[in-house]
Design an enzyme around this catalytic site. Structure first.
Site, PDB file in Angstrom:
ATOM      1  N   CYS A  77      29.209  35.976 -24.892  1.00 10.60           N
ATOM      2  CA  CYS A  77      30.635  35.741 -24.701  1.00 10.60           C
ATOM      3  C   CYS A  77      31.462  36.636 -25.635  1.00 10.60           C
ATOM      4  O   CYS A  77      31.462  37.844 -25.473  1.00 10.60           O
ATOM      5  CB  CYS A  77      30.962  34.257 -24.857  1.00 10.60           C
ATOM      6  SG  CYS A  77      32.600  33.826 -24.196  1.00 10.60           S
ATOM      7  N   HIS A 183      27.584  32.179 -20.723  1.00  7.87           N
ATOM      8  CA  HIS A 183      26.906  31.365 -21.739  1.00  7.87           C
ATOM      9  C   HIS A 183      25.529  30.946 -21.233  1.00  7.87           C
ATOM     10  O   HIS A 183      25.408  29.952 -20.506  1.00  7.87           O
ATOM     11  CB  HIS A 183      27.733  30.118 -22.057  1.00  7.87           C
ATOM     12  CG  HIS A 183      28.987  30.406 -22.787  1.00  7.87           C
ATOM     13  ND1 HIS A 183      29.043  30.521 -24.158  1.00  7.87           N
ATOM     14  CD2 HIS A 183      30.242  30.637 -22.327  1.00  7.87           C
ATOM     15  CE1 HIS A 183      30.281  30.792 -24.521  1.00  7.87           C
ATOM     16  NE2 HIS A 183      31.027  30.877 -23.426  1.00  7.87           N
ATOM     17  N   GLU A 185      23.305  29.455 -22.821  1.00  9.86           N
ATOM     18  CA  GLU A 185      22.988  28.137 -23.382  1.00  9.86           C
ATOM     19  C   GLU A 185      23.619  26.999 -22.582  1.00  9.86           C
ATOM     20  O   GLU A 185      23.285  25.832 -22.787  1.00  9.86           O
ATOM     21  CB  GLU A 185      23.418  28.072 -24.857  1.00  9.86           C
ATOM     22  CG  GLU A 185      24.894  27.916 -25.118  1.00  9.86           C
ATOM     23  CD  GLU A 185      25.702  29.201 -24.980  1.00  9.86           C
ATOM     24  OE1 GLU A 185      26.904  29.164 -25.265  1.00  9.86           O
ATOM     25  OE2 GLU A 185      25.139  30.247 -24.574  1.00  9.86           O
TER      26      GLU A 185
END
Length: 201
Positions: A77, A183, A185
């Site tokens: 990001c 992202h 994650e």
């Protein structure tokens, strides 16, 4: 394996710590230059303002440390954006791994919302990148989670694109530096596979 996560004044860092924990990796959250240099892998995540983030990195001379890392590095990001040459967010010079300028999204239709938030399809670019180690095993047209108001244009470093308002870089690579605008994650099984691919480099 030692995985260091760069600690600076950016949000969302702990979600990366937790994602790595789910993969069985106890990472080190650090702003210590020596620890970063000795790590097997380095992750540079974050949400936040590019101008403020670069001021913090420069204050602790982490910008030069990041630039000189030789092991695999993954920007996420704002981490991807800060690896570029310059950001229009605050008109700030950044680390300069990727020789390109980070631009701001400008809506062109009523339904265009900024910041971009949610799941989008990415397109892996070209045959030479179909076997790219960061993106291997994702299948055709994987979906990942984005949250951002600024974007990196498509360049010679682009290895995957997304399209919202206009096409832009979803993933980039230059030498040992990898980067994702989205992202991983927060991107479910696809994101887990990308993080595992990075750990396996």
């Amino acid at each position: 394996m030692t995985v260091a996560i760069i600690k600076y004044n950016a949000g969302n860092i702990y979600s990366v710590v937790n994602a790595l924990r789910r993969l069985g990796i106890q990472s080190i959250l650090t702003d210590d230059a020596e620890t970063l240099r000795k790590a097997d892998k380095v992750i540079f995540p974050g949400q936040g303002n590019a101008l403020e983030a670069m001021a913090h990195l420069r204050k602790y001379r982490l910008d030069e440390e990041i630039k000189n890392l030789t092991q695999p590095v993954l920007g996420i990001c704002v981490g991807q954006q800060l690896l570029c040459k310059h950001s229009k967010e605050g008109e700030v010079d950044c680390i300069g791994i990727f020789d390109t300028v980070v631009e701001k999204f400008h809506p062109v239709a009523h339904e265009d919302k900024v910041p971009v938030m949610g799941w989008q399809k990415i397109e892996i670019q070209g045959e030479q990148y179909q076997g790219n180690n960061l993106l291997k095993g994702l299948g055709e047209h994987p979906y990942v989670y984005f949250l951002h108001s600024y974007y990196v244009p498509i360049t010679s470093y682009t290895i995957a694109t997304a399209n919202y308002i206009l096409p832009y870089s979803a993933c980039m690579q230059k030498d040992n530096f990898y980067a994702c605008q989205f992202h991983p994650e927060k991107s479910g099984k696809t994101g887990e596979r990308i993080l595992q691919n990075f750990l396996d480099l």
